[in-house]
Design a protein around this motif. Sequence first.
Motif, PDB file in Angstrom:
ATOM      1  N   GLU A   1      16.899 -28.534 -93.988  1.00 44.21           N
ATOM      2  CA  GLU A   1      17.562 -28.009 -94.445  1.00 44.21           C
ATOM      3  C   GLU A   1      18.071 -25.961 -94.402  1.00 44.21           C
ATOM      4  OE1 GLU A   1      18.857 -30.393 -97.673  1.00 44.21           O
ATOM      5  OE2 GLU A   1      19.491 -32.216 -96.465  1.00 44.21           O
ATOM      6  N   LEU A   2      16.614 -26.126 -94.863  1.00 50.53           N
ATOM      7  CA  LEU A   2      16.058 -24.538 -95.602  1.00 50.53           C
ATOM      8  C   LEU A   2      14.837 -24.023 -94.385  1.00 50.53           C
ATOM      9  CD1 LEU A   2      15.689 -25.270 -99.610  1.00 50.53           C
ATOM     10  CD2 LEU A   2      17.731 -24.357 -98.713  1.00 50.53           C
ATOM     11  N   SER A   3      15.885 -22.822 -93.371  1.00 53.02           N
ATOM     12  CA  SER A   3      14.989 -22.187 -92.659  1.00 53.02           C
ATOM     13  C   SER A   3      13.700 -21.591 -93.277  1.00 53.02           C
ATOM     14  CB  SER A   3      16.221 -21.454 -91.675  1.00 53.02           C
ATOM     15  OG  SER A   3      16.398 -20.190 -92.656  1.00 53.02           O
ATOM     16  N   HIS A   4      13.801 -21.591 -94.735  1.00 53.50           N
ATOM     17  CA  HIS A   4      12.191 -20.224 -95.001  1.00 53.50           C
ATOM     18  C   HIS A   4      11.200 -21.845 -95.710  1.00 53.50           C
ATOM     19  CE1 HIS A   4      15.320 -20.793 -98.451  1.00 53.50           C
ATOM     20  NE2 HIS A   4      13.871 -21.418 -99.567  1.00 53.50           N
TER      21      HIS A   4
ATOM     22  N   ALA B   1      -3.309 -27.093 -91.581  1.00 50.23           N
ATOM     23  CA  ALA B   1      -1.745 -26.473 -92.387  1.00 50.23           C
ATOM     24  C   ALA B   1      -1.967 -24.215 -91.781  1.00 50.23           C
ATOM     25  CB  ALA B   1      -2.169 -26.087 -93.154  1.00 50.23           C
ATOM     26  N   ALA B   2      -3.157 -23.906 -91.540  1.00 49.73           N
ATOM     27  CA  ALA B   2      -3.674 -22.218 -91.654  1.00 49.73           C
ATOM     28  C   ALA B   2      -2.702 -22.009 -90.109  1.00 49.73           C
ATOM     29  CB  ALA B   2      -5.077 -22.681 -91.671  1.00 49.73           C
ATOM     30  N   GLN B   3      -3.140 -23.382 -89.052  1.00 50.66           N
ATOM     31  CA  GLN B   3      -2.155 -22.847 -87.818  1.00 50.66           C
ATOM     32  C   GLN B   3      -0.932 -22.340 -88.055  1.00 50.66           C
ATOM     33  OE1 GLN B   3      -3.778 -25.105 -84.663  1.00 50.66           O
ATOM     34  NE2 GLN B   3      -2.966 -23.615 -83.301  1.00 50.66           N
ATOM     35  N   ASN B   4      -0.427 -23.820 -88.652  1.00 53.53           N
ATOM     36  CA  ASN B   4       0.907 -23.416 -88.753  1.00 53.53           C
ATOM     37  C   ASN B   4       1.655 -22.740 -89.185  1.00 53.53           C
ATOM     38  OD1 ASN B   4       0.721 -25.000 -86.333  1.00 53.53           O
ATOM     39  ND2 ASN B   4       1.062 -27.323 -88.455  1.00 53.53           N
ATOM     40  N   ALA B   5       0.268 -22.198 -90.707  1.00 55.06           N
ATOM     41  CA  ALA B   5       1.200 -21.403 -91.014  1.00 55.06           C
ATOM     42  C   ALA B   5       1.532 -20.094 -90.419  1.00 55.06           C
ATOM     43  CB  ALA B   5       0.542 -21.144 -92.865  1.00 55.06           C
ATOM     44  N   VAL B   6       0.307 -20.197 -90.195  1.00 56.90           N
ATOM     45  CA  VAL B   6      -0.133 -18.617 -89.625  1.00 56.90           C
ATOM     46  C   VAL B   6       1.690 -18.275 -87.948  1.00 56.90           C
ATOM     47  CG1 VAL B   6      -1.190 -16.842 -87.715  1.00 56.90           C
ATOM     48  CG2 VAL B   6      -1.714 -18.233 -89.224  1.00 56.90           C
ATOM     49  N   HIS B   7       1.817 -19.880 -87.515  1.00 57.76           N
ATOM     50  CA  HIS B   7       2.931 -19.507 -86.966  1.00 57.76           C
ATOM     51  C   HIS B   7       3.819 -19.260 -86.937  1.00 57.76           C
ATOM     52  CE1 HIS B   7       6.161 -20.568 -83.339  1.00 57.76           C
ATOM     53  NE2 HIS B   7       6.058 -21.703 -83.921  1.00 57.76           N
ATOM     54  N   ALA B   8       4.672 -19.999 -88.571  1.00 62.90           N
ATOM     55  CA  ALA B   8       5.544 -19.849 -89.636  1.00 62.90           C
ATOM     56  C   ALA B   8       5.706 -19.116 -89.706  1.00 62.90           C
ATOM     57  CB  ALA B   8       5.557 -21.449 -90.924  1.00 62.90           C
ATOM     58  N   LEU B   9       4.586 -18.079 -90.055  1.00 64.20           N
ATOM     59  CA  LEU B   9       5.048 -16.660 -90.827  1.00 64.20           C
ATOM     60  C   LEU B   9       5.346 -15.711 -89.332  1.00 64.20           C
ATOM     61  CD1 LEU B   9       2.841 -16.492 -93.632  1.00 64.20           C
ATOM     62  CD2 LEU B   9       4.968 -16.799 -93.829  1.00 64.20           C
ATOM     63  N   GLY B  10       5.155 -15.901 -88.612  1.00 61.78           N
ATOM     64  CA  GLY B  10       5.026 -14.918 -86.716  1.00 61.78           C
ATOM     65  C   GLY B  10       3.935 -14.407 -87.512  1.00 61.78           C
TER      66      GLY B  10
END
Length: 87
Positions: free
Chosen positions: A33-36, A71-80
């Motif tokens: 529901e929330l893209s951020h 989580a670190a890998q995916n957070a890096v991706h999510a933050l671009g």
Amino acid sequence: MPRNARSRPEADGRSAAVCYGPICQAQEELCRELSHVHLVSTAFAGMKVRGLMQDAFHYYQQAHNEVGAEAAQNAVHALGLLAARPK
């Protein structure tokens, strides 16, 4: 004398049935529901069957290490920040 968390059976892992399904579903729904909002790991869900839980609430260090890396890998991706591919 009021009972504290340590005196409850479910707080020290003696509870046989702990269900996190509704919490996981709510987290996933929030992310849809929330893209951020990003869910960077769901790996804890599979730790019990892999024998990486000490009791109903506590994980062994290996579980924390694996979840942290994902989580670190995916957070890096999510933050671009990098062109990392989420798991």
